[in-house]
Motif scaffolding. Structure first.
Motif, PDB file in Angstrom:
ATOM      1  N   GLU A  60      13.378  -5.006  42.876  1.00 14.42           N
ATOM      2  CA  GLU A  60      12.618  -4.184  43.825  1.00 14.42           C
ATOM      3  C   GLU A  60      12.296  -2.803  43.248  1.00 14.42           C
ATOM      4  O   GLU A  60      11.473  -2.078  43.799  1.00 14.42           O
ATOM      5  N   ILE A  61      12.946  -2.452  42.140  1.00 12.78           N
ATOM      6  CA  ILE A  61      12.745  -1.143  41.519  1.00 12.78           C
ATOM      7  C   ILE A  61      11.974  -1.244  40.219  1.00 12.78           C
ATOM      8  O   ILE A  61      11.202  -0.347  39.868  1.00 12.78           O
ATOM      9  N   SER A  62      12.142  -2.346  39.491  1.00 15.89           N
ATOM     10  CA  SER A  62      11.590  -2.465  38.147  1.00 15.89           C
ATOM     11  C   SER A  62      10.868  -3.793  37.942  1.00 15.89           C
ATOM     12  O   SER A  62      11.253  -4.819  38.512  1.00 15.89           O
ATOM     13  N   LYS A  63       9.846  -3.757  37.116  1.00 18.47           N
ATOM     14  CA  LYS A  63       9.115  -4.963  36.722  1.00 18.47           C
ATOM     15  C   LYS A  63       9.563  -5.452  35.352  1.00 18.47           C
ATOM     16  O   LYS A  63       8.999  -6.403  34.811  1.00 18.47           O
ATOM     17  N   ARG A  64      10.549  -4.798  34.770  1.00 11.46           N
ATOM     18  CA  ARG A  64      11.058  -5.188  33.453  1.00 11.46           C
ATOM     19  C   ARG A  64      11.801  -6.523  33.537  1.00 11.46           C
ATOM     20  O   ARG A  64      12.320  -6.894  34.604  1.00 11.46           O
ATOM     21  N   PRO A  65      11.887  -7.274  32.408  1.00 10.49           N
ATOM     22  CA  PRO A  65      12.638  -8.538  32.422  1.00 10.49           C
ATOM     23  C   PRO A  65      14.115  -8.288  32.750  1.00 10.49           C
ATOM     24  O   PRO A  65      14.729  -7.366  32.204  1.00 10.49           O
ATOM     25  N   ILE A  66      14.674  -9.106  33.642  1.00  8.38           N
ATOM     26  CA  ILE A  66      16.076  -8.969  34.046  1.00  8.38           C
ATOM     27  C   ILE A  66      16.763 -10.320  33.891  1.00  8.38           C
ATOM     28  O   ILE A  66      16.286 -11.331  34.403  1.00  8.38           O
ATOM     29  N   ASN A  67      17.873 -10.321  33.178  1.00  5.07           N
ATOM     30  CA  ASN A  67      18.656 -11.543  32.993  1.00  5.07           C
ATOM     31  C   ASN A  67      20.041 -11.377  33.595  1.00  5.07           C
ATOM     32  O   ASN A  67      20.655 -10.330  33.462  1.00  5.07           O
ATOM     33  N   VAL A  68      20.518 -12.442  34.255  1.00  3.93           N
ATOM     34  CA  VAL A  68      21.893 -12.473  34.737  1.00  3.93           C
ATOM     35  C   VAL A  68      22.756 -13.089  33.647  1.00  3.93           C
ATOM     36  O   VAL A  68      22.578 -14.256  33.286  1.00  3.93           O
TER      37      VAL A  68
ATOM     38  N   ALA B  98      29.733 -19.119  25.067  1.00  2.34           N
ATOM     39  CA  ALA B  98      28.489 -19.605  25.661  1.00  2.34           C
ATOM     40  C   ALA B  98      27.656 -18.444  26.198  1.00  2.34           C
ATOM     41  O   ALA B  98      26.420 -18.414  26.054  1.00  2.34           O
ATOM     42  N   LEU B  99      28.316 -17.461  26.801  1.00  3.86           N
ATOM     43  CA  LEU B  99      27.606 -16.290  27.317  1.00  3.86           C
ATOM     44  C   LEU B  99      27.034 -15.457  26.174  1.00  3.86           C
ATOM     45  O   LEU B  99      25.937 -14.884  26.293  1.00  3.86           O
ATOM     46  N   SER B 100      27.752 -15.378  25.063  1.00  3.75           N
ATOM     47  CA  SER B 100      27.255 -14.643  23.893  1.00  3.75           C
ATOM     48  C   SER B 100      26.008 -15.311  23.325  1.00  3.75           C
ATOM     49  O   SER B 100      25.091 -14.627  22.838  1.00  3.75           O
ATOM     50  N   LYS B 101      25.961 -16.625  23.406  1.00  6.91           N
ATOM     51  CA  LYS B 101      24.761 -17.349  22.954  1.00  6.91           C
ATOM     52  C   LYS B 101      23.569 -16.985  23.831  1.00  6.91           C
ATOM     53  O   LYS B 101      22.446 -16.794  23.334  1.00  6.91           O
ATOM     54  N   GLN B 102      23.792 -16.883  25.161  1.00  8.38           N
ATOM     55  CA  GLN B 102      22.723 -16.437  26.063  1.00  8.38           C
ATOM     56  C   GLN B 102      22.245 -15.038  25.701  1.00  8.38           C
ATOM     57  O   GLN B 102      21.044 -14.760  25.670  1.00  8.38           O
ATOM     58  N   LEU B 103      23.200 -14.151  25.444  1.00  9.32           N
ATOM     59  CA  LEU B 103      22.860 -12.778  25.103  1.00  9.32           C
ATOM     60  C   LEU B 103      22.080 -12.716  23.798  1.00  9.32           C
ATOM     61  O   LEU B 103      21.097 -11.967  23.683  1.00  9.32           O
ATOM     62  N   ALA B 104      22.494 -13.505  22.814  1.00 11.00           N
ATOM     63  CA  ALA B 104      21.786 -13.528  21.532  1.00 11.00           C
ATOM     64  C   ALA B 104      20.328 -13.926  21.717  1.00 11.00           C
ATOM     65  O   ALA B 104      19.422 -13.383  21.063  1.00 11.00           O
ATOM     66  N   ALA B 105      20.073 -14.867  22.625  1.00  6.53           N
ATOM     67  CA  ALA B 105      18.694 -15.286  22.897  1.00  6.53           C
ATOM     68  C   ALA B 105      17.878 -14.128  23.454  1.00  6.53           C
ATOM     69  O   ALA B 105      16.698 -13.962  23.115  1.00  6.53           O
ATOM     70  N   VAL B 106      18.488 -13.312  24.309  1.00  8.43           N
ATOM     71  CA  VAL B 106      17.787 -12.132  24.836  1.00  8.43           C
ATOM     72  C   VAL B 106      17.500 -11.150  23.718  1.00  8.43           C
ATOM     73  O   VAL B 106      16.388 -10.612  23.604  1.00  8.43           O
TER      74      VAL B 106
END
Length: 439
Positions: free
Chosen positions: A218-226, A419-427
């Motif tokens: 609601e504040i930003s149009k930037r890409p946001i990942n959980v 597994a979470l680090s792999k997600q982060l690496a993709a970002v």
């Protein structure tokens, strides 16, 4: 292929203790396996509220760490009131704070915006600007709280144009304790303005829960990942840990006054009064700072004799306690502002494979996660009935007596730190950041 180089700016780093340090300690451990080479920038002389020297051994030996001095007001505050200052720096805000604590909260909230580590911003920008000009990096990452760390990333992006990822381990202006800072109206607006500036400028935003993502959209149009917090299989106890002989209910971590679960204490007191065996078997274990109000509440309900207060324990001992306890207690403040909070210990609780008893606000992200993973039961304060809670406790106690208090857990592998680090690496390798880096 050459690994991408990432500069991680964080206030919390070993020997800092507590959950805040775990996220990026683990990311920096596993990211090299996915083509990311991190360098950490952290204070040289921080005033950590909790210290765990054992975590220093978990820092990768080949990780480059940059340090620069920081000035913090807590050193001055300790001269005014040592206990009050240490309490505030740990995030423990009493339900009815003393005049001294009220004064310190007012000063903290209105003179140190966005937080008490703001004095580290300018010297860090100066130091890192020179370092970035002399060394090649693909991306800068800032992680908060303290959210003043994000202002370092904001300024470096403005001056150098380097791609920047802002990681929010907790929300900013909607975090539960924000209202307790006694902000003057114009200072509350200043927080909102700084928050918006960070969210609208960062090239990519990371959050730890779906509700925070929705809030920030609601504040930003930037890409946001959980990318949630998680558990690390390497931290499992090396040998088998036997379950407690008692019907133990353990809470690991700081237990603030506003998290005090009065309905739970009331129900446990009722069960003790009406079931001699339950009373004999019950044990309440608290590892971490426990607010005076919580202890007073336990005393009022006659539960103090069942309580064991261990104080702060190291990470390895905390994990051992999680594995040996019959039930693990997860508590969140009953407020709309806490619906987005997914505590780091929740994932370590999952790794322990012990049933989780959670209490929190209606609409909490915790409920969905527990249901999806089969890791425990969530109780919503607004719709909580004593019959429902009592039935759960008696069912768990009955299973304990039969030595069958276990979980049918599923789908927790995605919360493994690797597994979470792999997600982060993709970002960090995403085309958005790559375009920013080449422009």
């Amino acid at each position: 292929m050459e690994p991408k180089k990432v500069l991680v700016i964080t206030y919390y780093w070993p020997p800092a203790g507590g959950p805040g340090v775990q996220r990026w300690l683990k990311f920096c451990t596993y990211l090299p396996e996915f083509g990311i080479k991190p360098t950490v920038y952290t204070p040289e002389n921080p005033s950590y509220p909790i210290v765990d020297e054992a975590l220093v051994k978990e820092v990768p030996v080949d990780l480059e760490i940059l340090r620069h001095p920081i000035w913090e007001p807590y050193a001055i505050g300790k001269r005014v009131g040592k206990d009050a200052t240490q309490t505030l720096s740990k995030g423990i805000i009493d339900e009815d704070p003393s005049l001294l604590k009220k004064f310190l909260l007012f000063v903290r909230g209105n003179f140190f915006i966005p937080d008490a580590r703001k004095a580290w911003v300018k010297p860090s920008v100066k130091f890192l600007k020179r370092h970035l000009e002399e060394n090649s990096y693909d991306t800068v990452v800032t992680t908060g709280p303290p959210h003043s760390v994000h202002l370092i990333g904001l300024q470096l992006q403005k001056e150098l144009g380097i791609p920047w990822v802002a990681d929010f381990r907790d929300p900013w202006t909607t975090i539960g304790y924000h209202k307790s800072l006694r902000l003057l109206p114009w200072n509350a607006r200043k927080h909102k303005k700084l928050e918006a500036a960070v969210l609208q400028a960062a090239d990519h935003i990371l959050v730890t829960s779906p509700s925070t993502k929705k809030e920030f959209e609601e504040i930003s149009k930037r890409p946001i990942n959980v990318i949630t917090n998680g558990y690390d299989r390497s931290n499992k106890p090396e040998s088998q840990i036997d379950l407690d002989k008692s019907f133990s209910i353990a809470h690991i971590g700081s237990l603030l006054a506003k998290r005090n679960p009065e309905p739970l204490w009331k129900m446990l007191a009722y069960l003790c009064a009406n079931d001699a065996a339950f009373k004999k078997d019950l044990k309440l274990v608290f590892a971490g700072v426990v607010a005076k109000e919580v202890k007073d509440s336990l005393r009022a309900h006659g539960l103090l004799e069942h309580a064991e207060f261990k104080g702060y324990v190291g990470h390895s001992e905390a994990i051992a306690l999680q594995h040996q306890s019959q039930l693990l207690l997860l508590l969140e403040i009953n407020s709309p502002e806490t619906r987005a909070i997914l505590p780091g210990k929740l994932f370590e609780y999952m790794m322990a494979k012990r049933p989780i008893l959670a209490l929190g606000p209606k609409g909490s992200d915790i409920k969905q996660l527990l249901e999806e993973s089969g890791s425990g039961e969530f109780f919503n304060y607004d719709e909580l009935t004593t019959d429902y809670l009592g039935a759960y406790l008696l069912k768990a106690y009955g299973a304990y007596k039969k030595q069958s208090l276990e979980l049918e857990q599923q789908a927790i592998a995605k919360f493994d730190r690797k597994a979470l680090s792999k997600q982060l690496a993709a970002v960090l390798k995403s085309e958005t950041l790559a375009r920013q880096s080449s422009s």
